[in-house]
Design a protein around this motif. Structure first.
Motif, PDB file in Angstrom:
ATOM      1  N   CYS A 181       1.133  -1.490   0.209  1.00  0.00           N
ATOM      2  CA  CYS A 181      -0.068   0.272  -0.008  1.00  0.00           C
ATOM      3  C   CYS A 181       1.366   1.790  -0.108  1.00  0.00           C
ATOM      4  CB  CYS A 181      -0.727  -0.184   1.424  1.00  0.00           C
ATOM      5  SG  CYS A 181      -2.069   0.903   1.176  1.00  0.00           S
ATOM      6  N   GLY A 182       0.123   1.820  -1.141  1.00  0.00           N
ATOM      7  CA  GLY A 182       1.050   3.491  -1.275  1.00  0.00           C
ATOM      8  C   GLY A 182       0.347   4.760  -0.545  1.00  0.00           C
TER       9      GLY A 182
ATOM     10  N   ALA B  90       4.230   1.337  13.907  1.00  0.00           N
ATOM     11  CA  ALA B  90       4.887   0.888  14.953  1.00  0.00           C
ATOM     12  C   ALA B  90       6.356   1.499  14.992  1.00  0.00           C
ATOM     13  CB  ALA B  90       4.903  -0.060  15.688  1.00  0.00           C
ATOM     14  N   SER B  91       6.564   2.040  14.299  1.00  0.00           N
ATOM     15  CA  SER B  91       7.856   2.823  13.952  1.00  0.00           C
ATOM     16  C   SER B  91       8.306   4.035  13.969  1.00  0.00           C
ATOM     17  CB  SER B  91       8.742   1.972  12.901  1.00  0.00           C
ATOM     18  OG  SER B  91       8.390   3.100  11.575  1.00  0.00           O
ATOM     19  N   LYS B  92       9.557   4.872  13.993  1.00  0.00           N
ATOM     20  CA  LYS B  92      10.033   6.012  14.005  1.00  0.00           C
ATOM     21  C   LYS B  92      11.142   6.163  13.094  1.00  0.00           C
ATOM     22  CE  LYS B  92       7.368   7.046  17.756  1.00  0.00           C
ATOM     23  NZ  LYS B  92       6.328   8.441  17.481  1.00  0.00           N
ATOM     24  N   ASN B  93      10.402   5.695  11.742  1.00  0.00           N
ATOM     25  CA  ASN B  93      11.664   5.543  10.302  1.00  0.00           C
ATOM     26  C   ASN B  93      11.061   6.736   9.750  1.00  0.00           C
ATOM     27  OD1 ASN B  93      12.655   2.974  11.154  1.00  0.00           O
ATOM     28  ND2 ASN B  93      11.134   1.961  10.017  1.00  0.00           N
ATOM     29  N   ALA B  94       9.474   7.456  10.061  1.00  0.00           N
ATOM     30  CA  ALA B  94       9.599   8.330   8.788  1.00  0.00           C
ATOM     31  C   ALA B  94      10.064   9.610   9.607  1.00  0.00           C
ATOM     32  CB  ALA B  94       8.301   8.304   8.183  1.00  0.00           C
ATOM     33  N   GLU B  95       9.972  10.736   9.392  1.00  0.00           N
ATOM     34  CA  GLU B  95      10.446  11.740  10.045  1.00  0.00           C
ATOM     35  C   GLU B  95       9.056  12.573  10.148  1.00  0.00           C
ATOM     36  OE1 GLU B  95      13.454  16.103  10.269  1.00  0.00           O
ATOM     37  OE2 GLU B  95      13.612  14.513   8.680  1.00  0.00           O
ATOM     38  N   ALA B  96       9.109  13.074  11.618  1.00  0.00           N
ATOM     39  CA  ALA B  96       7.725  14.250  10.732  1.00  0.00           C
ATOM     40  C   ALA B  96       7.715  15.504  11.577  1.00  0.00           C
ATOM     41  CB  ALA B  96       6.396  13.086  11.773  1.00  0.00           C
ATOM     42  N   GLY B  97       8.022  16.468  10.936  1.00  0.00           N
ATOM     43  CA  GLY B  97       7.366  18.210  11.200  1.00  0.00           C
ATOM     44  C   GLY B  97       6.850  18.911  10.652  1.00  0.00           C
ATOM     45  N   ASN B  98       6.820  20.049  11.429  1.00  0.00           N
ATOM     46  CA  ASN B  98       6.342  21.000  10.664  1.00  0.00           C
ATOM     47  C   ASN B  98       6.743  21.609  10.063  1.00  0.00           C
ATOM     48  OD1 ASN B  98       3.568  22.741  10.627  1.00  0.00           O
ATOM     49  ND2 ASN B  98       4.398  24.247  12.064  1.00  0.00           N
ATOM     50  N   PHE B  99       6.825  21.128   8.490  1.00  0.00           N
ATOM     51  CA  PHE B  99       7.770  21.813   7.825  1.00  0.00           C
ATOM     52  C   PHE B  99       7.550  20.955   5.869  1.00  0.00           C
ATOM     53  CE2 PHE B  99      11.251  20.004  10.225  1.00  0.00           C
ATOM     54  CZ  PHE B  99      11.514  19.046   8.459  1.00  0.00           C
ATOM     55  N   PRO B 100       7.044  21.771   4.770  1.00  0.00           N
ATOM     56  CA  PRO B 100       7.536  20.564   4.076  1.00  0.00           C
ATOM     57  C   PRO B 100       8.323  20.068   3.076  1.00  0.00           C
ATOM     58  CG  PRO B 100       6.313  22.792   3.555  1.00  0.00           C
ATOM     59  CD  PRO B 100       6.941  23.401   4.923  1.00  0.00           C
ATOM     60  N   PHE B 101       7.689  18.916   2.771  1.00  0.00           N
ATOM     61  CA  PHE B 101       8.859  17.644   2.669  1.00  0.00           C
ATOM     62  C   PHE B 101       9.994  16.880   3.398  1.00  0.00           C
ATOM     63  CE2 PHE B 101       7.734  21.572  -1.021  1.00  0.00           C
ATOM     64  CZ  PHE B 101       7.181  19.980  -1.783  1.00  0.00           C
TER      65      PHE B 101
ATOM     66  N   ILE C 179       9.600   2.454   4.453  1.00  0.00           N
ATOM     67  CA  ILE C 179       8.908   1.332   3.519  1.00  0.00           C
ATOM     68  C   ILE C 179       8.546   0.482   4.998  1.00  0.00           C
ATOM     69  CG2 ILE C 179       9.262  -0.902   2.687  1.00  0.00           C
ATOM     70  CD1 ILE C 179      11.006   0.507   0.507  1.00  0.00           C
ATOM     71  N   GLY C 180       7.624  -0.102   5.384  1.00  0.00           N
ATOM     72  CA  GLY C 180       7.719  -0.436   7.006  1.00  0.00           C
ATOM     73  C   GLY C 180       6.496  -1.995   6.504  1.00  0.00           C
ATOM     74  N   VAL C 181       6.950  -2.870   7.207  1.00  0.00           N
ATOM     75  CA  VAL C 181       5.869  -4.082   7.157  1.00  0.00           C
ATOM     76  C   VAL C 181       4.724  -4.450   8.047  1.00  0.00           C
ATOM     77  CG1 VAL C 181       6.005  -6.434   6.564  1.00  0.00           C
ATOM     78  CG2 VAL C 181       7.633  -5.176   5.259  1.00  0.00           C
ATOM     79  N   VAL C 182       4.075  -4.906   8.218  1.00  0.00           N
ATOM     80  CA  VAL C 182       3.036  -4.808   9.132  1.00  0.00           C
ATOM     81  C   VAL C 182       2.379  -6.313   9.024  1.00  0.00           C
ATOM     82  CG1 VAL C 182       1.257  -3.845  10.781  1.00  0.00           C
ATOM     83  CG2 VAL C 182       2.431  -2.431   8.992  1.00  0.00           C
TER      84      VAL C 182
ATOM     85  N   TYR D  65       1.934 -14.561  10.785  1.00  0.00           N
ATOM     86  CA  TYR D  65       0.714 -13.678  10.055  1.00  0.00           C
ATOM     87  C   TYR D  65       1.312 -12.858   8.257  1.00  0.00           C
ATOM     88  CZ  TYR D  65      -0.712 -12.925  14.885  1.00  0.00           C
ATOM     89  OH  TYR D  65      -0.409 -13.569  16.422  1.00  0.00           O
ATOM     90  N   THR D  66      -0.150 -13.047   7.916  1.00  0.00           N
ATOM     91  CA  THR D  66      -0.051 -12.426   6.554  1.00  0.00           C
ATOM     92  C   THR D  66       0.932 -10.765   7.285  1.00  0.00           C
ATOM     93  OG1 THR D  66      -0.976 -11.789   4.167  1.00  0.00           O
ATOM     94  CG2 THR D  66      -2.345 -12.269   6.240  1.00  0.00           C
ATOM     95  N   ASN D  67       0.415 -10.320   5.739  1.00  0.00           N
ATOM     96  CA  ASN D  67       1.062  -9.044   6.651  1.00  0.00           C
ATOM     97  C   ASN D  67       1.010  -7.568   5.334  1.00  0.00           C
ATOM     98  OD1 ASN D  67       3.182  -8.375   4.142  1.00  0.00           O
ATOM     99  ND2 ASN D  67       4.543 -10.148   5.881  1.00  0.00           N
ATOM    100  N   ILE D  68       1.305  -6.491   5.956  1.00  0.00           N
ATOM    101  CA  ILE D  68       0.189  -5.448   4.465  1.00  0.00           C
ATOM    102  C   ILE D  68       2.434  -4.725   4.957  1.00  0.00           C
ATOM    103  CG2 ILE D  68      -0.007  -3.367   4.258  1.00  0.00           C
ATOM    104  CD1 ILE D  68      -2.922  -4.837   5.093  1.00  0.00           C
ATOM    105  N   THR D  69       2.398  -3.761   3.261  1.00  0.00           N
ATOM    106  CA  THR D  69       3.674  -3.409   2.966  1.00  0.00           C
ATOM    107  C   THR D  69       3.462  -2.050   2.421  1.00  0.00           C
ATOM    108  OG1 THR D  69       4.812  -5.139   2.562  1.00  0.00           O
ATOM    109  CG2 THR D  69       6.189  -2.641   1.904  1.00  0.00           C
TER     110      THR D  69
END
Length: 356
Positions: A5-6, A24-35, A42-45, A66-70
């Motif tokens: 799923c994209g 359940a990760s912190k791989n993606a940086e989240a901030g109050n600015f564009p881009f 990519i995360g597998v759940v 379990y089966t999973n979603i990416t």
């Protein structure tokens, strides 16, 4: 393997926050600015399934799988991305292989979080994303036709591509109408033909009934799969243990996590079913499309199994759980021997007989 799923959306709509919560990760940086996101995350759940939990206990399995979603989270798109605005649209290439696309739109007000267009208008945001996807697909088809001048394309294939290009040039998304179109178009990684889920990122008070922004989405996209998720709440939930999650969700009146909503929506959208295999070594969940024949389902386990398929021993998951084992199911007349024309059902527990 379940499905891929994209996640697409404008900058600052909560994509990275949602991705981190879902995975359940912190791989993606989240901030109050564009881009804030540049490289794809990519995360597998795991798709937690209580039926598999019970089968594992009954079979005393050493392993449970379990089966999973990416999930794939890409950089935010802006109007004019195809012409190089923002970070451009090259990041769309990262989701050309996904099975479904999540369109995440911001449906909440906040003076603390900027909006790239300086106003909250989820319908306009969706149209921006749709336009950029169409423009990216136009480029793909044009390149295919150009290559077709050197590497011979059949006349019928050229006509199909030209017809689809004309639809895209008129600002409309394309659909696959028949097997020939599917054979030609599926390998191109076109985004406009992929099934879509609209996820409205709302505030906590709008989770159950929505708000003026979600009403506009439902009004403008009546045929689309739409779900409400609060990315911040999901982030909080995923930071808690199971007991704390249940208590917190009860407190705020939430019956399902956003992840469960998204999994259910994805399975419905893609027409997916789950079957199981269970024994002393492992109990495992497998994902297939609805109406899959038994030999094809066997190939999900191993590609050779489709050709070597003889029969399938089948028991419904409910019967397996009720009687406690395949042997007991057989004693009670619940074990079925199915052939090559058997259509696998959701919840089947299967054992495939194959030629050695």
């Amino acid at each position: 393997m379940g499905f891929k799923c994209g996640i697409v959306g404008l900058p600052n709509v909560g994509k990275s926050t949602l991705f981190n919560a879902l995975t359940a990760s912190k791989n993606a940086e989240a901030g109050n600015f564009p881009f804030c996101t540049i490289d794809p995350n990519i995360g597998v759940v795991d798709v937690i399934d209580e039926r598999l939990d019970k089968l594992t206990l009954l079979s005393k399995s050493k392993k449970k799988i379990y089966t999973n979603i990416t999930f794939v989270d890409i950089a935010g798109l802006v109007k004019g991305a195809s012409k190089g605005e923002g970070l451009g649209n090259k990041f769309l290439s990262h989701i050309r292989e996904v099975d479904a696309i999540v369109h995440l739109v911001r449906c909440f007000e906040s003076v603390k979080i900027t909006h790239v267009n300086e106003k909250i208008d989820p319908v306009q945001d969706l149209e921006t994303i749709k336009t950029e996807i169409i423009l990216a697909d136009i480029e793909v088809i044009q390149k295919k036709l150009e290559k077709g001048k050197k590497k011979i394309l059949k006349e019928e294939e050229k006509n199909i591509l030209k017809e689809k290009l004309n639809i895209l040039n008129n600002g409309k998304e394309i659909k696959i109408s028949n097997a020939k179109e599917k054979s030609l178009l599926s390998g191109l990684g076109l985004l406009s033909i992929k099934p879509k889920i609209i996820v409205c990122n709302v505030d906590e008070k709008s989770l159950s009934k929505g708000n003026i922004f979600t009403e506009k989405i439902k009004e403008n996209y009546p045929k689309e799969q739409i779900i409400f998720i609060c990315a911040d709440i999901e982030d909080q939930i995923m930071g808690l243990n199971k007991e704390e999650q249940e208590s917190f969700m009860k407190e705020i009146g939430l019956d399902k996590t956003g992840l469960k909503k998204l999994i259910r929506a994805g399975y419905d959208l893609l027409n997916l079913d789950t079957f199981f295999t269970s024994g002393p070594e492992e109990s495992r969940a497998w994902t297939v499309t609805k109406n899959t024949l038994a030999p094809k389902a066997a190939s999900v386990i191993h590609t050779d199994f489709e050709k070597k398929f003889i029969k399938a021993e089948a028991v419904s998951c409910d019967d397996f759980i009720k009687y406690g084992s395949v042997e007991k199911c057989k004693e009670n007349g619940k074990l079925r021997i199915e052939g090559k024309d058997y259509i696998v059902k959701d919840g089947d527990v299967l054992h495939f007989r194959i030629n050695s």
